[in-house]
Design an enzyme around this catalytic site. Structure first.
Site, PDB file in Angstrom:
ATOM      1  N   ARG A  83     -13.006   0.069  -4.046  1.00  0.00           N
ATOM      2  CA  ARG A  83     -12.297   0.120  -2.766  1.00  0.00           C
ATOM      3  C   ARG A  83     -11.651   1.482  -2.539  1.00  0.00           C
ATOM      4  O   ARG A  83     -11.571   1.971  -1.420  1.00  0.00           O
ATOM      5  CB  ARG A  83     -11.228  -0.974  -2.724  1.00  0.00           C
ATOM      6  N   CYS A  96       0.831  -1.210   0.000  1.00  0.00           N
ATOM      7  CA  CYS A  96       0.000   0.000   0.000  1.00  0.00           C
ATOM      8  C   CYS A  96       0.865   1.260   0.000  1.00  0.00           C
ATOM      9  O   CYS A  96       1.847   1.342   0.728  1.00  0.00           O
ATOM     10  CB  CYS A  96      -0.916  -0.006   1.226  1.00  0.00           C
TER      11      CYS A  96
END
Length: 500
Positions: A418, A319
């Protein structure tokens, strides 16, 4: 002006556990790693528990029916990813739910008209040595036989010949009806020296299979995650866009628990999704929410009916949300804040809402730190992506084996639902695409990890996760503490530190 928090944002890597007294009654064999997964009254047991506090991330590079079954066998839980059409996700859930403990949905199938070359490639790719032959090559077709690597040889037999020419026909094989019990099926396997027992319906269709190797796994893993019908449990991710269509389809497919899959859970959209599940659907399936990094967001989602709350923004190995948006918080600091709010919420309302630690876990001992800080269970992406059972490709780079691994915020995944960036496409990435070192079997690695967790808890004088939450003592670690451990030692060949 902006609110500036006085604390430093700290990671799990900045803490160590201080040992407590280990008594004669505190040994690894009595440590209970079972965890509550969904909300419950404080004085009562959770309606959904798992034997080990590990769940797989809601990611394309991690989710697969094969991994879900293996993780359920070892006592954990997998979540089918939502970045796919509703029908495909429901089929993924259904493939897992068709398995009962010991009764396996056949996933290696072929037609009698297929060539020996085709079945040879199929078996090699799946790393199996036997395939089920049905009239149409599906797992529910008419059962016509079995073919194994021992039934033909590439140098002796023409690989253009049909499977039918070398298979063992159904009429010569031992089969059993769907009414057979698992103990009786296993007795038949051992008495007749079978590797695979086909379970066949009255009209000749394949219902399932029982494998000899699954008997051995069941004896090894006695804490499988199964429902009341002895089917493996599986969770599924949902989003805040098509939830009115996706949730009913996943319920129909048999999902045991759902989770809103989002990089930032503190939103009115998650509140609306939760209220739909609780009010319009009557709470017939628990729905977790997240991700959050502070107590305000936890209470907002808990009040909306979240079954559990995921903690962590920007801490995942794949991430880059912090780099792109400047949003996040060190995982330890986030857990400390949310855990305190969870406990206040439980005291005020009488309802315990479990916390899932998602991200910031780079080594096995980080899991112990997260659990000690109060997490009820842990969601892992990179950890599971390294295993045989993950769906990503195994590749050889400069003589070393890796598994492909990519974030849901990467252009490869394009998970717009998302990462809501106000577009129909991703204008910028919040995840990267790369590789993780191949680590072999899920079974062996989960066994090693849980052994470490039990040993750590014993050193801290705890035999259950609630005890660990209550009694753990932690200390912040200075840079010099790590430098002291960094003295160079040349390791003997084959020696390993045993990390992830």
């Amino acid at each position: 002006m902006a609110v500036i928090l006085s604390e430093v944002s700290r990671t799990l890597n900045e803490y160590l556990l201080v040992p407590n007294l280990t008594t004669e009654d505190c040994t690894p064999d009595v440590v209970d790693l079972s965890a509550s997964i969904v909300r419950h009254p404080v004085a009562e047991a959770s309606p959904l528990r798992i034997a080990v506090p590990l769940v797989s991330a809601i990611m394309q590079a991690v989710s697969s029916p094969r991994l879900a079954i293996a993780l359920a066998q070892t006592g954990g839980l997998s979540f089918a990813h939502q970045n796919q059409p509703i029908g495909e996700q429901a089929a993924m859930v259904g493939a897992v739910k068709r398995h009962k403990a010991g009764f396996r949905h056949s996933d290696i199938n072929t037609k009698p008209t297929a060539t020996l070359g085709e079945v040879s490639r199929l078996l090699k790719a799946a790393e199996r040595d036997i395939a089920v032959v049905t009239d149409d090559g599906t797992p529910t077709g008419v059962f016509v036989g079995l073919i194994a690597t021992s039934d033909f040889h590439p140098q002796r037999h023409d690989l253009n010949d049909t499977v039918e020419s070398r298979m063992r026909p159904a009429g010569t094989l031992v089969t059993a009806p769907p009414t057979i019990s698992l103990p009786d099926a296993n007795t038949l396997i051992w008495d007749r020296r079978l590797d695979l027992l086909p379970i066949v319906t009255d009209d000749g269709r394949l219902a399932s299979i029982v494998l000899r190797r699954d008997y051995e796994l069941h004896k090894q893993f006695r804490n499988e995650s199964i429902d009341t019908d002895k089917r493996f449990r599986i969770g599924a991710g949902i989003n805040t866009r098509d939830y009115r269509d996706r949730i009913p389809a996943l319920i129909e497919a048999g999902a045991d628990v759902l989770c809103i899959d989002s990089s930032d859970g503190y939103s009115v959209w998650q509140h609306k999704t939760l209220r739909y599940a609780v009010e319009e659907l009557g709470g017939i399936i628990p729905v977790g929410a997240g991700n959050v990094v502070d107590g305000r967001a936890f209470r907002y989602l808990a009040d909306a009916g979240a079954a559990f709350v995921k903690v962590g923004i920007g801490g995942g190995s794949i991430c880059i949300t912090r780099d792109q948006k400047g949003i996040g918080r060190g995982q330890a600091s986030a857990l400390i804040d949310v855990v305190a709010e969870r406990d206040r919420y439980a005291a005020e309302t009488g309802v315990y809402v479990p916390i899932c630690c998602d991200g910031g876990l780079l080594a096995d001992y980080h899991m112990a730190i997260a659990l000690a800080l109060g997490a009820d269970f842990i969601m892992l992406g990179r950890y599971f992506a390294r295993f045989d059972e993950s769906p990503s490709n195994l590749v050889n780079l400069d003589g070393q084996l890796f598994k492909e691994y990519w974030g849901e915020g990467s252009q490869r995944a394009r998970n717009v639902a998302r990462y809501d960036q106000g577009e129909t496409e991703l204008p910028f990435e919040e995840g990267v695409d790369g590789y993780v070192p191949y680590a072999g079997s899920l079974y062996a690695n989960v066994a090693r990890t849980t052994a470490k967790l039990r040993a750590t808890m014993v050193s801290c004088g705890a035999t259950s996760l609630p005890d660990f939450h209550r009694d753990a003592v932690l200390v912040q670690v200075s840079q010099q503490s790590y430098a002291q451990n960094g003295a160079e030692v040349r390791l003997r060949s084959g020696s390993s530190g045993g990390g992830q």
